[in-house]
Write an enzyme that holds these catalytic residues in place. Structure first.
Site, mmCIF file in Angstrom:
data_model
loop_
_atom_site.group_PDB
_atom_site.id
_atom_site.type_symbol
_atom_site.label_atom_id
_atom_site.label_comp_id
_atom_site.label_asym_id
_atom_site.label_seq_id
_atom_site.Cartn_x
_atom_site.Cartn_y
_atom_site.Cartn_z
ATOM 1 C CB SER A 167 -0.911 0.018 1.224
ATOM 2 O OG SER A 167 -1.569 1.270 1.275
ATOM 3 C CB SER A 223 -2.639 4.718 1.719
ATOM 4 O OG SER A 223 -3.437 4.426 0.607
ATOM 5 C CB THR A 232 -7.512 -1.545 1.084
ATOM 6 O OG1 THR A 232 -7.320 -2.013 -0.247
ATOM 7 C CG2 THR A 232 -6.480 -2.180 2.009
ATOM 8 C CE LYS A 235 -11.400 -0.501 -1.333
ATOM 9 N NZ LYS A 235 -11.220 0.042 -2.681
ATOM 10 N N GLY A 277 -15.458 -5.465 -10.389
ATOM 11 C CA GLY A 277 -15.033 -5.642 -8.999
ATOM 12 C C GLY A 277 -15.263 -4.352 -8.212
ATOM 13 N NE ARG A 283 -12.063 -13.798 -14.669
ATOM 14 C CZ ARG A 283 -11.039 -13.997 -13.837
ATOM 15 N NH1 ARG A 283 -9.908 -14.495 -14.302
ATOM 16 N NH2 ARG A 283 -11.130 -13.684 -12.559
ATOM 17 N N GLY A 308 -2.883 5.116 -13.765
ATOM 18 C CA GLY A 308 -3.624 4.946 -12.521
ATOM 19 C C GLY A 308 -3.205 5.857 -11.375
HETATM 20 N N1 NAP Z 1 -5.544 3.644 -9.357
HETATM 21 C C1 NAP Z 1 -6.236 3.437 -8.254
HETATM 22 O O1 NAP Z 1 -6.411 4.342 -7.426
HETATM 23 C C2 NAP Z 1 -6.856 2.109 -7.986
HETATM 24 C C3 NAP Z 1 -7.869 1.969 -7.002
HETATM 25 C C4 NAP Z 1 -8.422 0.697 -6.776
HETATM 26 C C5 NAP Z 1 -7.986 -0.390 -7.519
HETATM 27 N N2 NAP Z 1 -6.994 -0.236 -8.449
HETATM 28 C C6 NAP Z 1 -6.532 -1.376 -9.257
HETATM 29 O O2 NAP Z 1 -7.646 -1.872 -9.972
HETATM 30 C C7 NAP Z 1 -7.565 -3.281 -10.144
HETATM 31 C C8 NAP Z 1 -8.867 -3.926 -9.664
HETATM 32 O O3 NAP Z 1 -9.046 -3.696 -8.291
HETATM 33 P P1 NAP Z 1 -10.401 -4.133 -7.512
HETATM 34 O O4 NAP Z 1 -10.251 -3.653 -6.125
HETATM 35 O O5 NAP Z 1 -11.618 -3.736 -8.286
HETATM 36 O O6 NAP Z 1 -10.263 -5.734 -7.544
HETATM 37 P P2 NAP Z 1 -11.403 -6.842 -7.501
HETATM 38 O O7 NAP Z 1 -12.602 -6.361 -6.743
HETATM 39 O O8 NAP Z 1 -10.742 -8.098 -7.076
HETATM 40 O O9 NAP Z 1 -11.864 -7.018 -9.052
HETATM 41 C C9 NAP Z 1 -10.990 -7.570 -10.004
HETATM 42 C C10 NAP Z 1 -11.591 -7.417 -11.395
HETATM 43 O O10 NAP Z 1 -10.618 -7.884 -12.342
HETATM 44 C C11 NAP Z 1 -11.175 -8.946 -13.117
HETATM 45 N N3 NAP Z 1 -10.117 -9.918 -13.448
HETATM 46 C C12 NAP Z 1 -9.163 -10.397 -12.622
HETATM 47 N N4 NAP Z 1 -8.353 -11.252 -13.280
HETATM 48 C C13 NAP Z 1 -8.822 -11.315 -14.562
HETATM 49 C C14 NAP Z 1 -8.418 -12.023 -15.726
HETATM 50 N N5 NAP Z 1 -7.365 -12.843 -15.711
HETATM 51 N N6 NAP Z 1 -9.128 -11.832 -16.855
HETATM 52 C C15 NAP Z 1 -10.186 -10.996 -16.883
HETATM 53 N N7 NAP Z 1 -10.621 -10.291 -15.817
HETATM 54 C C16 NAP Z 1 -9.950 -10.464 -14.667
HETATM 55 C C17 NAP Z 1 -12.248 -9.552 -12.231
HETATM 56 O O11 NAP Z 1 -13.172 -10.265 -13.025
HETATM 57 P P3 NAP Z 1 -14.099 -11.447 -12.390
HETATM 58 O O12 NAP Z 1 -15.287 -10.744 -11.796
HETATM 59 O O13 NAP Z 1 -14.415 -12.307 -13.536
HETATM 60 O O14 NAP Z 1 -13.252 -12.142 -11.356
HETATM 61 C C18 NAP Z 1 -12.837 -8.273 -11.613
HETATM 62 O O15 NAP Z 1 -13.692 -7.613 -12.523
HETATM 63 C C19 NAP Z 1 -6.317 -3.705 -9.349
HETATM 64 O O16 NAP Z 1 -5.252 -3.823 -10.259
HETATM 65 C C20 NAP Z 1 -6.081 -2.557 -8.394
HETATM 66 O O17 NAP Z 1 -4.702 -2.415 -8.039
HETATM 67 C C21 NAP Z 1 -6.447 0.986 -8.709
#
Ligand code: NAP
Length: 282
Positions: A19, A21, A65, A69, A130, A153, A247
């Site tokens: 993290s 943060s 986180t 959440k 997600g 997916r 990002g």
């Molecule tokens: N820039 C920022 O401030 C910020 C903030 C939050 C998150 N993020 C980034 O955003 C990403 C998602 O975070 P999250 O918290 O939303 O995670 P999450 O709730 O675990 O959701 C993951 C998402 O990715 C999809 N996914 C994972 N592996 C995949 C694959 N091999 N092929 C296709 N789809 C796949 C999942 O699909 P399924 O539903 O099919 O599993 C789901 O839609 C992470 O990389 C995180 O670091 C960035």
């Protein structure tokens, strides 16, 4: 110097080693000479006891986180309108009550705005359903996007998001399965493509959710993955002449919004970005 009046903030989740943060928020406290500290609290289970305990010892606020959440909502007294709509919380403010907020979507919208990419009236293709995708989806609707296509997916999860959106806002989004055929059928019609899946994130840096052949120069491509900063998707989007947004802006602006909620300050955005960039590899 920590003394008897230092105000304590932090983040709860598991894992937390990566993290950013703590460095971001502590750099703000130091630069603004605020008598505050931000601490990582590793919380695997025992979420209820954690929330009660933090409140009891006068911690002023925490970020929340993965994986807490959504579950954390059960232990709060109030939610603001946005977090109630999204159904997840990334920020808690403790005063006489425990109040939940979600600043992820606001962070994403600010990241687009600072690159002159307005959401109002635009057609958005959102990859993922997600936690982050949910926040971005609801905030995009609040900002007035004209269309929202959710590609995930696991289609059932995308369907659930589209249904929640409809029930809570009356906005009719569309949920489709994320695959190359669906992508190439719809990508020509959209203005902004947002990757909120974890595809392309370290260590799988050679993955991308969208084949290069179907990217086009009219698109704004926003990848919320920040590790690496320049994902394969962004590299290829740049190569075809599309506008790209990484990002880091979302990370900065969700943190800035959190600081406004906790301390009612005007956060030093540039310093926050520099701090993050110095800890991120491109
Ligand atoms: N820039 C920022 O401030 C910020 C903030 C939050 C998150 N993020 C980034 O955003 C990403 C998602 O975070 P999250 O918290 O939303 O995670 P999450 O709730 O675990 O959701 C993951 C998402 O990715 C999809 N996914 C994972 N592996 C995949 C694959 N091999 N092929 C296709 N789809 C796949 C999942 O699909 P399924 O539903 O099919 O599993 C789901 O839609 C992470 O990389 C995180 O670091 C960035």
């Amino acid at each position: 110097m920590i003394d008897g009046s230092t105000e304590v903030f932090g983040i709860i989740g598991f894992p937390l080693e990566h993290s950013l943060s703590p460095v971001m928020h502590n750099s703000v406290f130091k630069a603004m000479k605020l008598n505050c500290i931000y601490i990582p609290f590793l919380v695997r289970k025992e979420l209820r006891q954690t929330i009660l305990g933090l409140h009891a010892v006068n911690v002023k606020g925490v970020n929340v986180t993965i994986p807490h959440k959504e579950e954390v909502i059960k232990y709060l007294d109030e939610l603001d309108e946005t977090s109630a709509m999204i159904g997840s919380v990334n920020t808690i403010k403790f005063n006489d009550k425990k109040v939940g907020y979600n600043t992820d979507g606001i962070g994403a919208v600010q990241a687009l705005k600072e690159k002159n990419a307005e959401i109002k009236g635009k057609k958005i293709m959102l990859l993922g359903a997600g936690g982050a995708a949910r926040s971005i989806a609801f905030q995009s609707i609040l900002e007035g996007c004209s269309e929202l296509l959710i590609l995930n997916r696991t289609k059932k999860r995308g369907d659930k998001l589209a249904l929640d959106i409809f029930e809570r806002t009356n906005f009719l989004g569309k949920s489709l399965k994320l695959n190359d055929e669906v992508l190439s059928r719809h990508i020509k019609e959209v203005d902004i493509l947002i990757n909120s899946t974890s595809l392309g994130m370290y260590p799988n840096i050679n993955e991308t959710p969208v084949p290069k052949e179907i990217l086009h120069e009219e698109l704004v491509v926003f990848d919320i993955v920040y590790n690496p900063l320049k994902t394969k998707l962004l590299r290829e989007a740049e190569e075809v002449g599309a506008k790209t947004i990484d990002g880091v802006g979302m990370l900065v602006h969700q943190g800035a919004e959190t600081l406004r909620i906790w301390l009612d300050i005007d956060p030093p955005i540039d310093l926050m970005r520099e701090t993050l960039l110095s800890h991120l590899k491109s």
